[in-house]
Design a protein around this motif. Structure first.
Motif, mmCIF file in Angstrom:
data_model
loop_
_atom_site.group_PDB
_atom_site.id
_atom_site.type_symbol
_atom_site.label_atom_id
_atom_site.label_comp_id
_atom_site.label_asym_id
_atom_site.label_seq_id
_atom_site.Cartn_x
_atom_site.Cartn_y
_atom_site.Cartn_z
ATOM 1 N N GLU A 98 38.928 43.396 50.102
ATOM 2 C CA GLU A 98 37.787 42.551 49.755
ATOM 3 C C GLU A 98 37.719 42.386 48.244
ATOM 4 O O GLU A 98 37.767 43.356 47.488
ATOM 5 N N LEU A 99 37.622 41.140 47.805
ATOM 6 C CA LEU A 99 37.484 40.823 46.394
ATOM 7 C C LEU A 99 36.189 40.053 46.174
ATOM 8 O O LEU A 99 35.782 39.248 47.018
ATOM 9 N N ARG A 100 35.565 40.306 45.034
ATOM 10 C CA ARG A 100 34.335 39.595 44.681
ATOM 11 C C ARG A 100 34.633 38.685 43.493
ATOM 12 O O ARG A 100 35.117 39.130 42.453
ATOM 13 N N LEU A 101 34.323 37.408 43.681
ATOM 14 C CA LEU A 101 34.553 36.403 42.654
ATOM 15 C C LEU A 101 33.219 35.783 42.278
ATOM 16 O O LEU A 101 32.549 35.172 43.115
ATOM 17 N N ALA A 102 32.816 35.933 41.022
ATOM 18 C CA ALA A 102 31.572 35.334 40.529
ATOM 19 C C ALA A 102 31.883 33.949 39.967
ATOM 20 O O ALA A 102 32.799 33.793 39.153
ATOM 21 N N VAL A 103 31.139 32.939 40.420
ATOM 22 C CA VAL A 103 31.438 31.546 40.074
ATOM 23 C C VAL A 103 30.134 30.814 39.768
ATOM 24 O O VAL A 103 29.109 31.080 40.399
ATOM 25 N N HIS A 104 30.195 29.893 38.821
ATOM 26 C CA HIS A 104 29.052 29.013 38.611
ATOM 27 C C HIS A 104 28.810 28.191 39.884
ATOM 28 O O HIS A 104 29.770 27.751 40.528
ATOM 29 N N PRO A 105 27.551 27.973 40.244
ATOM 30 C CA PRO A 105 27.252 27.292 41.515
ATOM 31 C C PRO A 105 27.953 25.940 41.678
ATOM 32 O O PRO A 105 28.494 25.646 42.745
ATOM 33 N N SER A 106 27.941 25.114 40.645
ATOM 34 C CA SER A 106 28.530 23.773 40.777
ATOM 35 C C SER A 106 30.029 23.835 41.027
ATOM 36 O O SER A 106 30.572 23.088 41.841
ATOM 37 N N LEU A 107 30.690 24.741 40.338
ATOM 38 C CA LEU A 107 32.125 24.912 40.530
ATOM 39 C C LEU A 107 32.427 25.442 41.930
ATOM 40 O O LEU A 107 33.411 25.052 42.564
ATOM 41 N N ALA A 108 31.564 26.327 42.409
ATOM 42 C CA ALA A 108 31.743 26.866 43.758
ATOM 43 C C ALA A 108 31.566 25.776 44.812
ATOM 44 O O ALA A 108 32.400 25.611 45.704
ATOM 45 N N VAL A 130 32.116 35.384 47.470
ATOM 46 C CA VAL A 130 31.765 34.533 46.344
ATOM 47 C C VAL A 130 30.305 34.777 45.978
ATOM 48 O O VAL A 130 29.421 34.701 46.826
ATOM 49 N N THR A 131 30.075 35.105 44.712
ATOM 50 C CA THR A 131 28.714 35.334 44.228
ATOM 51 C C THR A 131 28.420 34.386 43.076
ATOM 52 O O THR A 131 29.328 33.843 42.446
ATOM 53 N N GLU A 132 27.139 34.187 42.798
ATOM 54 C CA GLU A 132 26.729 33.240 41.761
ATOM 55 C C GLU A 132 26.779 33.880 40.383
ATOM 56 O O GLU A 132 26.201 34.945 40.153
ATOM 57 N N GLN A 140 30.251 39.548 35.684
ATOM 58 C CA GLN A 140 29.170 39.990 36.556
ATOM 59 C C GLN A 140 29.489 41.396 37.039
ATOM 60 O O GLN A 140 30.611 41.660 37.498
ATOM 61 N N ARG A 141 28.538 42.279 36.905
ATOM 62 C CA ARG A 141 28.757 43.656 37.342
ATOM 63 C C ARG A 141 29.057 43.685 38.842
ATOM 64 O O ARG A 141 28.362 43.069 39.636
ATOM 65 N N GLY A 142 30.102 44.405 39.220
ATOM 66 C CA GLY A 142 30.488 44.497 40.627
ATOM 67 C C GLY A 142 31.480 43.445 41.064
ATOM 68 O O GLY A 142 32.083 43.563 42.132
ATOM 69 N N ALA A 143 31.669 42.393 40.243
ATOM 70 C CA ALA A 143 32.638 41.348 40.575
ATOM 71 C C ALA A 143 33.990 41.691 39.966
ATOM 72 O O ALA A 143 34.067 42.206 38.850
ATOM 73 N N LEU A 147 34.887 33.120 37.455
ATOM 74 C CA LEU A 147 35.524 31.814 37.321
ATOM 75 C C LEU A 147 34.492 30.851 36.752
ATOM 76 O O LEU A 147 33.416 30.683 37.333
ATOM 77 N N ARG A 148 34.810 30.223 35.633
ATOM 78 C CA ARG A 148 33.845 29.312 35.016
ATOM 79 C C ARG A 148 34.535 28.393 34.012
ATOM 80 O O ARG A 148 35.658 28.649 33.576
ATOM 81 N N HIS A 149 33.824 27.337 33.646
ATOM 82 C CA HIS A 149 34.239 26.530 32.518
ATOM 83 C C HIS A 149 33.794 27.239 31.237
ATOM 84 O O HIS A 149 32.698 27.791 31.175
ATOM 85 N N ILE A 150 34.656 27.236 30.248
ATOM 86 C CA ILE A 150 34.333 27.828 28.956
ATOM 87 C C ILE A 150 34.437 26.757 27.880
ATOM 88 O O ILE A 150 35.083 25.724 28.076
ATOM 89 N N ASP A 151 33.786 27.002 26.750
ATOM 90 C CA ASP A 151 34.007 26.129 25.597
ATOM 91 C C ASP A 151 34.965 26.814 24.639
ATOM 92 O O ASP A 151 35.386 27.960 24.842
ATOM 93 N N GLY A 152 35.316 26.121 23.574
ATOM 94 C CA GLY A 152 36.338 26.629 22.668
ATOM 95 C C GLY A 152 36.010 27.968 22.049
ATOM 96 O O GLY A 152 36.906 28.784 21.796
#
Length: 289
Positions: A98-108, A130-132, A140-143, A147-152
């Motif tokens: 089991e893997l936990r992946l934290a993702v921004h809602p829109s990307l998810a 998948v967690t928010e 995110q603690r526990g994830a 996965l997210r968009h980043i800026d420079g």
């Protein structure tokens, strides 16, 4: 007591065999390094050591156009089959990871979830939770991963790995294209600078309608699909709708300083994490193409 069970003419280094098999199968030390999550030079060293141990050449030709020798092709065929058999045998007895992946809602919602059936079909040994991910959070603690968009400014974050560079574009429903100069500007509370950024990068003027602020990018996207206005959004979350003709991008997409990235919580990734990372990379590159 076990020394006698190991013949004097044993197998060469397993790392060398893995490096050669990956390089031979992918046709590139660079692609083999990406697959095995090691450096290009590590692949080259392992393959050279394997050639020395076997006393044969496995590749020939110019440095940047290497091709398998006859013995290399023979070894590759056996190794690929062997590693496939080993992977299948291990998979039959391994407990699911089991893997936990934290993702921004829109990307998810707009990118990850529509692709999860492929992950389950290809890697049934992985159970993905998948967690928010909070808007401004990088971890995110526990994830296991985020996965997210980043800026420079975020590119130097420890444990960060860029999947693909970010492209942004103005999108709207096809019926709204003729009225674009007076269309409403859809935006989110967390990225109200998106329109100014797009205008600076593209050189195009902003639509003259009012500003409509909505809570998340996926809500902005749904509003654009409904014809409520135009939006500036990352290619990754609009790609499916543009491909299906539900949205148009009159000015195309332009490179920003951001990227779609993974952030690990630390430590070396295990096999399941490496498998998930590789799958996410493949999906991101396929979408980005």
């Amino acid at each position: 007591m076990f020394e006698n069970l190991t013949p004097r003419t044993g197998l060469p280094s397993l790392n060398g065999l893995r490096a050669f098999e990956a390089m031979g199968r992918t046709g590139s030390a660079t692609r083999a390094a990406q697959e095995l999550h090691v450096t290009h030079s590590a692949i080259s060293r392992q393959v050279k050591a394997l050639e020395a141990a076997l006393g044969v050449r496995l590749f020939e030709g110019p440095r940047h156009q290497l091709r398998l020798t006859e013995r290399g092709r023979t070894l590759l065929a056996g190794l690929t089959e062997g590693f496939d058999v080993l992977a299948a045998a291990v998979g039959r007895v391994r407990e699911r990871r089991e893997l936990r992946l934290a993702v921004h809602p829109s990307l998810a919602v707009k990118w990850l979830v529509p692709r999860l059936a492929d992950l389950e079909a290809r890697h049934p040994e992985i159970v993905l939770q998948v967690t928010e991910l909070e808007t401004r959070a990088l971890r995110q603690r526990g994830a296991d991963l985020a996965l997210r968009h980043i800026d420079g400014a975020m590119r130097d974050t420890p444990g960060l790995e860029v999947l693909v560079e970010n492209r942004i574009g103005l999108v709207c429903a096809p019926a709204l294209q003729e009225a674009l100069p007076t269309a409403a500007r859809l935006t989110t509370r967390t990225r109200e600078i998106a329109w100014a950024e797009w205008s600076d990068l593209s050189g195009h003027a902003l639509p003259g309608g009012r500003n409509r602020v909505l809570p998340h990018q996926h809500v902005v996207l749904d509003a654009a699909l409904a014809g409520l206005g135009a939006a500036v959004l990352p290619w990754m979350i609009v790609a499916d709708d543009v491909a299906a003709g539900r949205l148009v991008a009159p000015f195309g997409f332009i490179q920003s300083d951001g990227a779609l990235a993974l952030i690990r919580n630390g430590g070396e990734p295990d096999l399941a994490e490496r498998t998930l990372i590789r799958w996410l990379k493949d999906q991101a590159r396929a979408t980005h193409a």
